[in-house]
Motif scaffolding. Structure first.
Motif, short mmCIF file in Angstrom:
data_model
loop_
_atom_site.label_atom_id
_atom_site.label_comp_id
_atom_site.label_asym_id
_atom_site.label_seq_id
_atom_site.Cartn_x
_atom_site.Cartn_y
_atom_site.Cartn_z
N UNK A 1 57.80 39.44 42.02
CA UNK A 1 57.03 38.86 43.23
C UNK A 1 58.32 38.21 44.31
N UNK A 2 58.18 38.46 45.58
CA UNK A 2 58.84 37.74 46.40
C UNK A 2 58.61 36.34 46.55
N UNK A 3 59.86 35.78 47.25
CA UNK A 3 59.88 34.56 47.38
C UNK A 3 58.81 33.93 48.20
N UNK A 4 58.49 34.41 49.33
CA UNK A 4 57.43 34.00 50.24
C UNK A 4 56.38 34.51 49.94
N UNK A 5 56.02 35.37 48.79
CA UNK A 5 54.71 35.88 48.60
C UNK A 5 53.74 34.88 47.97
N UNK A 6 52.58 34.49 48.50
CA UNK A 6 51.59 33.55 47.96
C UNK A 6 50.89 34.36 46.89
N UNK A 7 50.74 33.60 45.86
CA UNK A 7 49.81 34.41 44.82
C UNK A 7 48.42 34.28 45.21
N UNK A 8 47.75 35.47 45.03
CA UNK A 8 46.28 35.54 45.61
C UNK A 8 45.26 34.87 44.49
N UNK A 9 44.28 34.19 45.17
CA UNK A 9 43.39 33.43 44.41
C UNK A 9 42.37 34.20 43.93
N UNK A 10 42.19 34.54 42.29
CA UNK A 10 41.18 35.23 41.82
C UNK A 10 39.76 34.64 41.91
N UNK B 1 44.25 43.15 42.21
CA UNK B 1 44.49 42.67 40.85
C UNK B 1 44.74 43.59 39.75
N UNK B 2 44.37 44.78 39.94
CA UNK B 2 44.73 45.53 38.71
C UNK B 2 45.82 46.26 39.10
N UNK B 3 46.36 46.36 40.33
CA UNK B 3 47.68 47.01 40.69
C UNK B 3 48.89 45.93 40.11
N UNK C 1 27.38 31.65 48.55
CA UNK C 1 27.06 32.64 47.63
C UNK C 1 27.27 33.89 47.52
N UNK C 2 26.97 34.37 48.89
CA UNK C 2 27.09 35.97 49.29
C UNK C 2 28.59 36.04 49.35
N UNK C 3 29.42 35.12 49.72
CA UNK C 3 30.70 35.17 49.93
C UNK C 3 31.30 35.12 48.88
N UNK C 4 31.01 34.55 47.90
CA UNK C 4 31.49 34.41 46.34
C UNK C 4 31.18 35.79 45.80
N UNK C 5 29.85 36.50 45.89
CA UNK C 5 29.63 37.73 45.29
C UNK C 5 30.39 38.86 45.98
N UNK C 6 30.76 38.50 47.16
CA UNK C 6 31.57 39.70 47.99
C UNK C 6 32.93 39.69 47.18
N UNK C 7 33.54 38.67 46.92
CA UNK C 7 34.93 38.46 46.19
C UNK C 7 34.86 39.58 45.01
N UNK C 8 33.65 39.56 44.28
CA UNK C 8 33.57 40.23 43.16
C UNK C 8 33.45 41.79 42.99
N UNK C 9 33.45 42.09 44.30
CA UNK C 9 33.11 43.51 44.35
C UNK C 9 34.43 44.53 43.97
N UNK C 10 34.14 45.75 43.46
CA UNK C 10 35.21 46.52 43.07
C UNK C 10 36.57 46.75 43.85
N UNK C 11 36.07 46.82 45.21
CA UNK C 11 37.02 46.89 46.17
C UNK C 11 37.99 46.08 46.45
N UNK C 12 37.74 44.74 45.93
CA UNK C 12 38.61 43.57 45.65
C UNK C 12 39.74 43.53 44.59
N UNK C 13 38.99 44.28 43.66
CA UNK C 13 39.77 44.32 42.22
C UNK C 13 40.98 45.26 42.25
N UNK C 14 41.07 46.02 43.26
CA UNK C 14 42.30 47.01 43.16
C UNK C 14 43.84 46.29 43.31
#
Length: 159
Positions: A89-98, A75-77, A60-73
């Protein structure tokens, strides 16, 4: 099988029926051994339960960590660049899991690690509710109180 783990300490309550009046010197040894076994069984069950609880807390702490503002930059970008259509997106670029993607399921058969831990915790808690208390010789054992004391000890170590 975790659902019936409390059966092992409860068996220790039946050892009082193994003594015989003609062998009074064995009574103390049987009592000591049965209490020792009962406590060791309860310690092991509570250790398993505490481990599952602490693993769930860590997840649960790991899931909460993913919601911090430092990780949203990122996604916003990505959203801004998509809006401006600057880069593809590049061919080899893997989409990030939200964050929150772990809650979406296409099939009920897919079981996550958190689901497995919750199932294990449910079975362990069920084992505590099977027998609220039992007596080993002259000692009344309450498994739920034993678990609470062990949880307090474990949680105080981490705080």
């Amino acid at each position: 099988m975790q659902r019936y783990l409390t059966a092992f300490p409860v068996i220790c309550s039946h050892f009082s029926q193994c003594r015989h009046p003609l062998c009074p010197e064995e009574t103390e040894e049987i009592e000591n051994q049965s209490l020792k076994l009962c406590v060791s069984f309860l310690e092991e069950i509570s250790r398993q339960t505490c481990t599952v609880v602490l693993e769930i807390c860590a997840e649960q702490c790991n899931l909460d960590e993913k919601l911090l503002p430092k990780h949203s930059a990122e996604t916003i970008s990505t959203a801004r660049n998509k809006k401006l259509k600057k880069s593809l997106p590049k061919k080899g670029d893997v989409p990030k899991v939200k964050p929150g993607a772990e809650s979406l399921r296409k099939d009920r058969a897919i079981v996550t690690n958190l689901d497995k831990m919750h199932q294990a915790l449910t079975e362990l808690c069920t084992s505590y509710s099977i027998c609220t208390d039992f007596t080993v010789f002259r000692h009344i054992i309450v498994p739920a109180e034993f678990l609470l004391s062990q949880l307090e000890i474990r949680l105080n170590k981490y705080c």
